[in-house]
Design an enzyme around this catalytic site. Structure first.
Site, PDB file in Angstrom:
ATOM      1  N   HIS A 263      -3.844   4.445   4.653  1.00  0.00           N
ATOM      2  CA  HIS A 263      -4.652   2.936   4.997  1.00  0.00           C
ATOM      3  C   HIS A 263      -5.985   3.719   4.315  1.00  0.00           C
ATOM      4  O   HIS A 263      -6.668   2.649   3.566  1.00  0.00           O
ATOM      5  CB  HIS A 263      -4.380   2.765   6.481  1.00  0.00           C
TER       6      HIS A 263
ATOM      7  N   TYR B 212       4.388   6.161  11.008  1.00  0.00           N
ATOM      8  CA  TYR B 212       4.604   4.370  11.720  1.00  0.00           C
ATOM      9  C   TYR B 212       5.396   3.720  10.472  1.00  0.00           C
ATOM     10  O   TYR B 212       5.725   2.158  10.707  1.00  0.00           O
ATOM     11  CB  TYR B 212       3.580   3.496  11.529  1.00  0.00           C
TER      12      TYR B 212
ATOM     13  N   ARG C  11       1.035  -1.180   0.195  1.00  0.00           N
ATOM     14  CA  ARG C  11      -0.114   0.013   0.046  1.00  0.00           C
ATOM     15  C   ARG C  11       0.522   1.123   0.015  1.00  0.00           C
ATOM     16  O   ARG C  11       1.525   1.796   1.020  1.00  0.00           O
ATOM     17  CB  ARG C  11      -0.969  -0.156   1.141  1.00  0.00           C
TER      18      ARG C  11
END
Length: 378
Positions: A276, A285, A272
């Site tokens: 998200h 992160y 990805r």
């Protein structure tokens, strides 16, 4: 059993071995398991697959922009995952039924969703995505993993519903879900039922490495494809950024399901590239170096490189495909900006066929809640 890629398959060093037919540098390589299912794929079909991926990426970019401009409530980007979606979806036939998650923009596009439908669902509009039986594709499932149960239930219905000739159909149900969903009880329960009843269903797990901020290595100490054989379901682990591998793997899985041999499982190892959802900030992160490594495995670039090398794609055709994608994006934006949301209280209008006192109480309570915002504005 779990499929182990042949030695001809180039390894993805940070995710383990995967089967592939097109390398990140655009070279066609052999694979003893996938090649039999891709032998008839010519350059014309590869151009079509390339076109669908370009369209998907362009509409995804437009969706993110519309959300950032306040026109959509949310958007789930699929940047980098176009091959896993387009390749597998293009292998289906119209009568197969698809149960996608919220990120399968490319699947919805291949299955005939209009630009308007693609944005209406993220505005929460009535009848968004339309009648699922016109495209044999369910709307995006927001509840993580729930669509796998729906797919298995539909597949068991196929087994029990004779066709016009009195024989069961050989249609197949397909469930798309992410690596994070594989840790949900629903997915595991669906696999139990699918294996126990030999249901004609294909599970497609798009392993994009991150379940929001949780890396896949925390969820599983083994490849996700290794979980399926424990249920009695054979699996393939493929390069999810290789559209041809996705097409071939889905053909393998569909043949198994259609023949009465039962379910199959595909783990498409991809990444990805974006957030998200538009409510997420992946810079908090994710290591930028990881992002750059995967940028070099871009699913669209590798097919373009292969086709250019074969003389099947040139600058003129690339520009034509890009212009076509821009037209779809313009239609999507127009549909979004011209959409008119119904009055909030109409949500209660068609819940029951007859008047219902409980619903009346809820309507009054909701009306009072909405009035409270007007009082605050004054």
């Amino acid at each position: 059993m779990t499929y182990s890629p042949s030695t001809a398959a180039e390894p993805a060093t940070d995710v383990g071995p995967v089967a592939r037919l097109i390398t990140p540098t655009g070279e066609r390589v052999a694979d003893s398991t996938l090649d039999p299912w891709a032998g008839d794929v010519d350059d014309a079909l590869l151009v079509d697959l390339y076109r669908d991926m370009v369209r998907t990426r362009r509409l995804d970019t437009e969706g993110v922009a519309l959300q950032r401009q306040g026109q959509l409530g949310l958007w789930a980007p699929c940047l980098g995952q176009e091959a896993a979606q387009v390749g597998t979806a293009r292998a289906l036939r119209e009568s197969d039924f698809v149960f996608p998650s919220y990120r399968e923009l490319g699947v919805q596009l291949v299955r005939g969703a209009t630009p308007a439908q693609l944005v209406e669902v993220w505005r929460g509009e009535e009848q968004s995505m339309g009648d699922p039986f016109t495209r044999n594709t369910a709307g995006p499932q927001i509840i993580i993993g729930a669509q796998t149960l729906h797919a298995v239930g539909y597949a068991m219905g196929i087994q029990r519903t004779p066709g016009a000739d009195g024989q069961p159909s050989d249609d197949v149900a397909v469930a798309y879900f992410g690596d994070g969903a594989s840790s949900q009880g629903d997915v595991n329960e669906a696999m139990v039922f699918a294996a126990s009843f030999g249901a004609p269903v294909v599970f497609v797990c798009s392993n994009n490495q991150w379940a929001i901020s949780e890396p896949v290595a925390v969820q599983s100490r083994t490849p996700l494809a290794a979980r399926a054989p424990a249920f009695g379901i054979p699996s393939l682990r493929i390069d999810g950024n290789d559209v041809l591998a996705g097409f071939a793997a889905m053909r393998w899985a569909l043949e198994r399901a259609r023949s009465g041999a039962g379910p199959a499982y595909i783990e498409a190892v991809t990444y990805r590239m974006g957030a998200h959802t538009t409510a997420d900030d992946p810079t908090r992160y994710r290591d930028p170096a990881e992002l750059e490594r995967w940028r070099g495995r871009d699913p669209i670039t590798r097919v373009e490189t292969l086709l250019r090398g074969r003389g099947a794609l040139d600058d003129d055709l690339v520009a034509e495909i890009a212009a076509d994608a821009d037209r779809l994006a313009a239609q999507m934006r127009t549909a979004c900006l011209s959409a008119r949301t119904r009055d909030p209280l109409t949500i209660f209008d068609e819940v029951y066929a007859a008047p219902h006192t409980g619903l009346d109480r809820q309507r009054r309570a909701y009306a009072a809640y909405l009035d409270g915002f007007e009082e605050e504005a004054r």
